[in-house]
Write a protein that holds these residues in place. Structure first.
Motif, PDB file in Angstrom:
ATOM      1  N   LEU A  88      47.481  44.932  27.184  1.00  0.00           N
ATOM      2  CA  LEU A  88      46.464  45.976  27.192  1.00  0.00           C
ATOM      3  C   LEU A  88      46.168  46.425  28.613  1.00  0.00           C
ATOM      4  O   LEU A  88      45.898  45.602  29.495  1.00  0.00           O
ATOM      5  N   LYS A 144      38.113  48.272  24.047  1.00  0.00           N
ATOM      6  CA  LYS A 144      38.038  47.240  23.027  1.00  0.00           C
ATOM      7  C   LYS A 144      36.749  46.428  23.164  1.00  0.00           C
ATOM      8  O   LYS A 144      36.123  46.046  22.171  1.00  0.00           O
ATOM      9  N   CYS A 191      51.481  49.275  27.137  1.00  0.00           N
ATOM     10  CA  CYS A 191      50.139  49.036  26.586  1.00  0.00           C
ATOM     11  C   CYS A 191      50.190  49.259  25.080  1.00  0.00           C
ATOM     12  O   CYS A 191      50.505  50.352  24.620  1.00  0.00           O
ATOM     13  N   GLU A 205      46.521  43.199  31.031  1.00  0.00           N
ATOM     14  CA  GLU A 205      46.487  41.878  30.400  1.00  0.00           C
ATOM     15  C   GLU A 205      47.717  41.680  29.535  1.00  0.00           C
ATOM     16  O   GLU A 205      47.845  42.294  28.477  1.00  0.00           O
ATOM     17  N   ARG A 217      41.391  47.803  27.445  1.00  0.00           N
ATOM     18  CA  ARG A 217      40.641  46.556  27.395  1.00  0.00           C
ATOM     19  C   ARG A 217      39.144  46.850  27.392  1.00  0.00           C
ATOM     20  O   ARG A 217      38.368  46.219  26.677  1.00  0.00           O
ATOM     21  N   ASP A 277      43.904  48.477  31.544  1.00  0.00           N
ATOM     22  CA  ASP A 277      42.482  48.350  31.863  1.00  0.00           C
ATOM     23  C   ASP A 277      41.600  49.174  30.925  1.00  0.00           C
ATOM     24  O   ASP A 277      40.608  48.687  30.397  1.00  0.00           O
TER      25      ASP A 277
END
Lengths: 158, 158
Positions: free
Chosen positions: A148, A156, A103, B137, A153, A150
Motif C-alpha cells: 500500500l 484505509k 500499490c 508498506e 494507507r 502512503d
DNA sequence: TTGATAATGAAAATCGTTTTCAATAAGGAG
DNA sequence: CTCCTTATTGAAAACGATTTTCATTATCAA
C-alpha cells in the motif's frame, strides 16, 4: 534533404538488420514512443500515442511489433494485475535496471532502482544454485513488491 | 452416518465464518482440489477436477471462489505468461514458501524453495529500505526466474 | 528499378474472465 | 426442526484484451 539522412535512425536500427527484420515506419514510431516515456504503457496507450503522428497505424500492428520487440529482448512485458500488459524499453539512455512497487489499493506503480547491490548479490547466488540444482539456465528474472502506498494507507486508516 | 460429522470439514472452515462467508459445497470442493495437488492449476483445470465429483458446479463459481480465496489470502494467483491465471494454496500442509522457474521454451514451471536464507536477507533489507524511501508498506512479493530448462537447452543446441 | 516477401490494416475470431439475473441453499432465529 | 433472510449459485450473455485472417502495401537486396 542534406543532413537528414540519419533522422529517424537512432541506436536501435542495427538490431533489425541482424534478425532479417525490416525497419518500418510503425516500428520506428512505436520505439520512439517507448523511448520517450518513463511510464508503463499498455498496447492501447502506445497505439494512441503513435496514432497522433501516424493515424494509419493500426492497433494490430502495435501488438505485433510489441511481440517482436519482446522476442528480440528490446522491451520487457509486464503484468501488473489489471488485465492488460505493460511495456518498457529494456535498454537505452532512459532506462536503468529497476523493479516495481505495485500499490494494491490504487494500482499505482512505482519504479525503484535502489538496493541493487543486495539484489545482485542475492541473484548471483540464486542463479548459480538454481542452475546447478535444476539444470536450468536463467535468462532473466522478475521481482515485484505489492503493498500500500502512503495515500492508500491513510485512506484505509481514516 | 455416525462418524462422518467432520468429513469435509478440514482446517479452513473457521476462516469462512469469520468473514461472514458461507462454507458451501463448491467452495469446499475447490479447496479440496487445491489442497490435494502440487501442480499449478488454472481455473479451468480446477473446474474440470471439481466437475468429476460435483458435475453441477459451474466455471463461473470456480472463478468467483478463486477471487474470494485470493482476497482472503488463502490462495495465490500467478501469471506465468500463457494467458491464463494459475492458483496455489498459500498455506496448509503441502505448501511451503517457494518461487517459480519458468522455462520460456516449453512453459514448464518448476517450484523451488532453496536459497531462502539469502532471499530473506535480501527481502528484509529491500522492504525496509523501500518502506522508508517511498513510504510504501510492502505486503508481499513476487519473484520469478525465466530461462531454459535442460531439455529445451538441448533441443536448442541440436 | 524491380521483385520477392515481410509487414500492414481492417475486420472477424478467440478465449479467459466477468456480469446479469432468476433460482437455490446456508445457517441463524424462533 | 422449520422458516426466513440473503449470500451463493448456474447458465447464458457480455466483455475486453489479444490474435488471426487475408487481401493489400512497402521494404530493401539484387
Amino acid at each position: 534533404m542534406p543532413g537528414r539522412r540519419n533522422v529517424g535512425s537512432p541506436w536501435w536500427h542495427g538490431r533489425f538488420r541482424g534478425g532479417g527484420y525490416r525497419l518500418t515506419v510503425p516500428r520506428q514510431a512505436i520505439l520512439n514512443v517507448l523511448s520517450r516515456t518513463s511510464r508503463h504503457l499498455s498496447a492501447e496507450d502506445i497505439y494512441l500515442e503513435v496514432h497522433k503522428v501516424h493515424p494509419h497505424v493500426g492497433l494490430t500492428t502495435v501488438y505485433r511489433t510489441l511481440e517482436l520487440l519482446a522476442e528480440m529482448g528490446m522491451i520487457f512485458k509486464f503484468d501488473f494485475g489489471d488485465g492488460r500488459a505493460r511495456y518498457e524499453l529494456s535498454e537505452g539512455p532512459k532506462s536503468a535496471h529497476h523493479h516495481h512497487l505495485i500499490c494494491t489499493g490504487c494500482r499505482r506503480v512505482i519504479d525503484y532502482s535502489g538496493f541493487m547491490d543486495e539484489e545482485l548479490e542475492f541473484l548471483k547466488r540464486a542463479e548459480k544454485g538454481l542452475a546447478k540444482k535444476y539444470d536450468f539456465e536463467i535468462k532473466s528474472h522478475l521481482i515485484q513488491f505489492y503493498g500500500l502506498c502512503d495515500k492508500c494507507r491513510k485512506k484505509k486508516a481514516a
